[in-house]
Structures are given as structure tokens and as C-alpha cells.
Design a protein around this motif. Structure first.
Motif, mmCIF file in Angstrom:
data_model
loop_
_atom_site.group_PDB
_atom_site.id
_atom_site.type_symbol
_atom_site.label_atom_id
_atom_site.label_comp_id
_atom_site.label_asym_id
_atom_site.label_seq_id
_atom_site.Cartn_x
_atom_site.Cartn_y
_atom_site.Cartn_z
ATOM 1 N N LEU A 90 70.347 -9.187 19.709
ATOM 2 C CA LEU A 90 70.649 -8.191 20.737
ATOM 3 C C LEU A 90 69.466 -7.256 20.932
ATOM 4 O O LEU A 90 69.116 -6.895 22.056
ATOM 5 N N ARG A 91 68.861 -6.850 19.829
ATOM 6 C CA ARG A 91 67.864 -5.780 19.852
ATOM 7 C C ARG A 91 66.506 -6.245 20.346
ATOM 8 O O ARG A 91 65.816 -5.513 21.051
ATOM 9 N N ARG A 92 66.069 -7.479 19.981
ATOM 10 C CA ARG A 92 64.671 -7.832 20.175
ATOM 11 C C ARG A 92 64.491 -9.329 20.341
ATOM 12 O O ARG A 92 65.386 -10.126 20.042
ATOM 13 N N TYR A 93 63.314 -9.700 20.801
ATOM 14 C CA TYR A 93 62.934 -11.107 20.958
ATOM 15 C C TYR A 93 62.083 -11.521 19.771
ATOM 16 O O TYR A 93 61.060 -10.886 19.486
ATOM 17 N N PHE A 94 62.506 -12.546 19.057
ATOM 18 C CA PHE A 94 61.702 -13.013 17.924
ATOM 19 C C PHE A 94 61.762 -14.519 17.716
ATOM 20 O O PHE A 94 60.958 -15.081 16.967
ATOM 21 N N ILE A 95 62.672 -15.223 18.357
ATOM 22 C CA ILE A 95 62.838 -16.666 18.169
ATOM 23 C C ILE A 95 62.014 -17.418 19.202
ATOM 24 O O ILE A 95 62.100 -17.128 20.402
ATOM 25 N N SER A 96 61.231 -18.383 18.755
ATOM 26 C CA SER A 96 60.553 -19.292 19.673
ATOM 27 C C SER A 96 61.540 -20.399 20.042
ATOM 28 O O SER A 96 61.826 -21.297 19.234
ATOM 29 N N THR A 97 62.062 -20.320 21.244
ATOM 30 C CA THR A 97 63.142 -21.211 21.657
ATOM 31 C C THR A 97 62.842 -22.693 21.447
ATOM 32 O O THR A 97 63.715 -23.437 20.973
ATOM 33 N N PRO A 98 61.649 -23.196 21.781
ATOM 34 C CA PRO A 98 61.418 -24.640 21.636
ATOM 35 C C PRO A 98 61.490 -25.156 20.208
ATOM 36 O O PRO A 98 61.540 -26.370 19.996
ATOM 37 N N THR A 111 76.481 -20.967 34.666
ATOM 38 C CA THR A 111 76.340 -19.946 35.706
ATOM 39 C C THR A 111 75.034 -19.170 35.558
ATOM 40 O O THR A 111 74.710 -18.356 36.419
ATOM 41 N N LEU A 112 74.286 -19.431 34.489
ATOM 42 C CA LEU A 112 73.074 -18.679 34.203
ATOM 43 C C LEU A 112 71.828 -19.430 34.649
ATOM 44 O O LEU A 112 71.806 -20.657 34.700
ATOM 45 N N ALA A 113 70.762 -18.666 34.910
ATOM 46 C CA ALA A 113 69.491 -19.253 35.329
ATOM 47 C C ALA A 113 68.650 -19.706 34.148
ATOM 48 O O ALA A 113 67.701 -20.468 34.311
ATOM 49 N N TYR A 114 68.960 -19.220 32.957
ATOM 50 C CA TYR A 114 68.254 -19.659 31.752
ATOM 51 C C TYR A 114 69.229 -19.587 30.586
ATOM 52 O O TYR A 114 70.286 -18.956 30.674
ATOM 53 N N PHE A 153 68.780 -16.664 25.662
ATOM 54 C CA PHE A 153 69.369 -15.385 25.254
ATOM 55 C C PHE A 153 70.882 -15.505 25.098
ATOM 56 O O PHE A 153 71.472 -15.060 24.102
ATOM 57 N N ASP A 154 71.531 -16.137 26.055
ATOM 58 C CA ASP A 154 72.981 -16.318 25.985
ATOM 59 C C ASP A 154 73.359 -17.169 24.778
ATOM 60 O O ASP A 154 74.330 -16.867 24.070
ATOM 61 N N PHE A 155 72.607 -18.242 24.544
ATOM 62 C CA PHE A 155 72.897 -19.090 23.389
ATOM 63 C C PHE A 155 72.764 -18.297 22.094
ATOM 64 O O PHE A 155 73.620 -18.368 21.209
ATOM 65 N N TRP A 156 71.675 -17.527 21.949
ATOM 66 C CA TRP A 156 71.485 -16.751 20.731
ATOM 67 C C TRP A 156 72.654 -15.796 20.495
ATOM 68 O O TRP A 156 73.167 -15.701 19.377
ATOM 69 N N THR A 175 70.304 -12.114 32.704
ATOM 70 C CA THR A 175 70.186 -11.241 31.536
ATOM 71 C C THR A 175 71.284 -10.186 31.537
ATOM 72 O O THR A 175 71.906 -9.907 30.506
ATOM 73 N N ILE A 176 71.556 -9.596 32.709
ATOM 74 C CA ILE A 176 72.616 -8.590 32.805
ATOM 75 C C ILE A 176 73.971 -9.219 32.475
ATOM 76 O O ILE A 176 74.797 -8.620 31.762
ATOM 77 N N GLN A 177 74.207 -10.426 32.960
ATOM 78 C CA GLN A 177 75.459 -11.120 32.674
ATOM 79 C C GLN A 177 75.625 -11.340 31.170
ATOM 80 O O GLN A 177 76.722 -11.158 30.614
ATOM 81 N N VAL A 178 74.547 -11.723 30.504
ATOM 82 C CA VAL A 178 74.616 -11.940 29.052
ATOM 83 C C VAL A 178 74.854 -10.622 28.325
ATOM 84 O O VAL A 178 75.626 -10.564 27.353
ATOM 85 N N CYS A 179 74.226 -9.551 28.787
ATOM 86 C CA CYS A 179 74.442 -8.252 28.156
ATOM 87 C C CYS A 179 75.896 -7.809 28.280
ATOM 88 O O CYS A 179 76.454 -7.179 27.356
#
Length: 325
Positions: free
Chosen positions: A180-188, A206-209, A212-215, A256-260
Motif C-alpha cells: 500500500l505504502r510504496r513500490y518495491f517489487i519488480s513485477t516481471p 476492468t483495470l488498465a494494468y 498494483f491490484d494483484f499485490w 490506480t484510484i480504483q485499486v486504492c
């Protein structure tokens, strides 16, 4: 924990013993292609170079408009065990991946963009890691080497400071507040347990990417593990999806807003809400910086719901509301 498993492919026993071998889990590689023709051969060759013996490969072309499709057909013809899904219309990563997921049989999954490269020990290392973890670990991720369009080294995802401290700081175990707080995972670099994807019913279409939602959804009920190895080469190039965020009219920010909003509903403690507040504040500032005032106003509303607003947040929220009229 990082040693590759030693089971020999195509046999039912350990070499020279005649005794049954340890079961080798099936790993599905979903190779997603959209206009990756310049990089495609290198990506597919990296699948062939894997030392792990039990792979299911599904090639998915999301209606490429370049020369990708003939390359994919050539590799599929040369490797009849590989499956193919050639979509007639572009559907985006989430829907394209889900089509492969619904037909796949793997115990573990790699979502593999075919502008990236898998290092030869990648699957073996991560499966060996999973085999030493409890069943509530749903994701193993690692470090990545970032490369340019000519496959030249740029840097690593994690920068190593004094005493080998990594930045961004990776996290293992319960990582819900961290994602939630930060980006640290390399998705690939992620290897995902099938049960996680089944519980989530795949990616949210329904999401464009997807990441973040998966995490967020996966970390609510499953633990993550950081494997301190470089397993993947991640390609940096202008057409990469990660280069498009925050530009006006780009659908990423709306997703991103939808995931939040989902994340707010999943928070159980004040500390988790505070972690979400850090993310929302960052997104609010980026939205204002790029002139996405309607989205900025929505983010400010979520910040108010979290109860984490500052004077600057109020100023940005008020300004955004006025500009979005």
C-alpha cells in the motif's frame, strides 16, 4: 534456498537409483506479446534456455500490429507442446493473461512480457524457494537487471548501498501495508502460486494494468518472499507500459484510484490505513503535477476517508476541485 532442484526431465526416478523422484511442480509461463517483434526471439529463446524440466508455455498475442505474429507462429511450429492464443482484437494485459490462465494447468505461474528475458536458472531457483516455504506464501519475487533496447546493462532494480542494504527495501512475509505504502517489487520477477490466482479469479479485467491490484489483493491473504537473486532482465524502452503513467488521458491513473478504493475496504488496522494514506498522498501530488485535476480531486476524497489529510493536501484538493469544474 537458491539451489536449483535436481530432478531430471523425462524420468520418473533419480538417475542411477531406481527410486521415485520428488514431484516436480508444473510451472506455466504465460508469454504475453503486443508489438514486441524486435525483442521476441530473445524472450522466447530465454524460455527454451530454462534449466527447469517441467514447463507449460502459452504464447498470447494481443493483436500485435508489427511482425510479432509470424515469429510466434514459427516458434510454436518448432515446439508443438507450446500452446497459442492469438487474439483478433487488442484486449489489454489483464484480459489477455486471464484467457491463458483459464486454460493453464500449472501449479505456479509467470506472467512474462515478451520484451523481457528470463535468466536460465530463473524457474528452478524460484520453485526451489517455494518448496521450502509454508503454503501461505503466494508469491516469490527477486531482483532484476534493467537492460536497454540493445540488451545492454543499465542498472539493477535494487540499488545496493553500504553494507549491501537494498533500495527500495524489499519485504518478506506479511507485506500488505508495504504494498500500500510504496513500490518495491519488480513485477516481471514474480512467480505466483496457482491458488492465489484462483482465489482472486485472475486479474481484474476492468483495470488498465494488473500489478498494483494483484499485490494488494494477494497480500491480504498470502505472504510474499524476496529471493535475493537476479532472475530476470527487464527491458526499458519508450513503448513499455510502465513509461505511460500519469500522462493526461492515460487510463492507468483511473485504475490506480480504483485499486486504492478496494484497498481502503481491505484495511483492517489504523496502521494499514496510514500506509494507504502515504500512497494516496503520492498519487495526489503526481496527479496535480501532470494536470489530472479530476483524478486529483478523487484522490483527495480518499485521503479524507483515510483521515490522513494535511494542510497541503487540502490546498491541492481545493485547487483540483476548482480546476476540474
Amino acid at each position: 534456498m537458491t539451489e536449483p532442484i535436481s530432478t531430471t526431465p523425462g524420468t520418473g526416478s533419480q538417475p542411477g537409483t531406481g527410486t521415485p523422484s520428488v514431484a516436480v511442480p508444473l510451472v506455466t509461463i504465460v508469454a504475453l506479446c503486443y508489438n514486441h517483434a524486435p525483442f521476441l526471439a530473445e524472450a522466447l529463446d530465454s524460455i527454451l534456455a530454462q534449466t527447469y524440466p517441467n514447463l507449460e508455455v502459452i504464447l498470447v498475442d494481443d493483436a500485435s500490429t508489427d511482425a510479432s505474429l509470424p515469429i510466434l507462429r514459427r516458434y510454436a511450429a518448432a515446439h508443438p507442446g507450446w500452446q497459442t492464443i492469438f487474439l483478433p482484437r487488442n484486449q489489454g494485459n489483464c484480459r489477455a493473461f486471464n484467457q491463458a490462465f483459464r486454460r493453464a494447468q500449472g501449479d505456479f505461474f509467470i506472467d512474462f512480457a515478451t520484451d523481457d528475458v528470463l535468466l536460465p536458472q530463473r524457474v528452478a531457483q524460484q520453485v526451489a524457494c517455494f518448496q521450502q516455504l509454508p503454503a501461505d506464501y503466494g508469491v516469490v519475487y527477486s531482483d532484476a537487471e534493467l537492460i536497454d533496447e540493445a540488451s545492454r546493462h543499465v542498472r539493477y532494480h535494487y540499488r545496493r548501498a553500504a553494507h549491501q542494504q537494498l533500495h527500495p527495501r524489499p519485504a518478506s512475509g506479511d507485506v500488505f501495508a508495504d504494498v500500500l505504502r510504496r513500490y518495491f517489487i519488480s513485477t516481471p520477477t514474480m512467480l505466483m502460486r496457482r491458488t492465489v490466482l484462483e482465489q482472486l479469479r485472475g486479474y481484474d479485467e476492468t483495470l488498465a494494468y494488473e500489478d498494483f491490484d494483484f499485490w494488494v489483493r494477494a497480500a491480504r491473504n498470502f505472504r510474499f518472499y524476496f529471493l535475493d537473486e537476479v532472475t530476470t532482465q527487464k527491458r526499458l524502452h519508450p513503448a513499455a507500459m510502465s513509461r505511460r503513467g500519469y500522462r493526461p488521458n492515460d487510463p492507468f491513473l483511473a485504475s490506480t484510484i480504483q485499486v486504492c478504493r478496494k484497498a481502503l475496504g481491505l484495511c483492517r488496522t489504523p496502521a494499514e490505513q496510514a500506509a494507504l494514506g502515504v500512497r494516496l498522498r503520492w498519487e495526489l501530488r503526481q496527479a496535480v503535477r501532470w494536470g489530472n485535476f479530476r483524478e486529483a480531486h478523487e484522490l483527495f476524497g480518499l485521503l479524507r476517508a483515510v483521515g490522513a489529510t494535511t494542510i497541503l493536501d487540502w490546498a491541492l484538493g481545493t485547487w483540483s476541485a476548482w480546476r476540474s469544474r
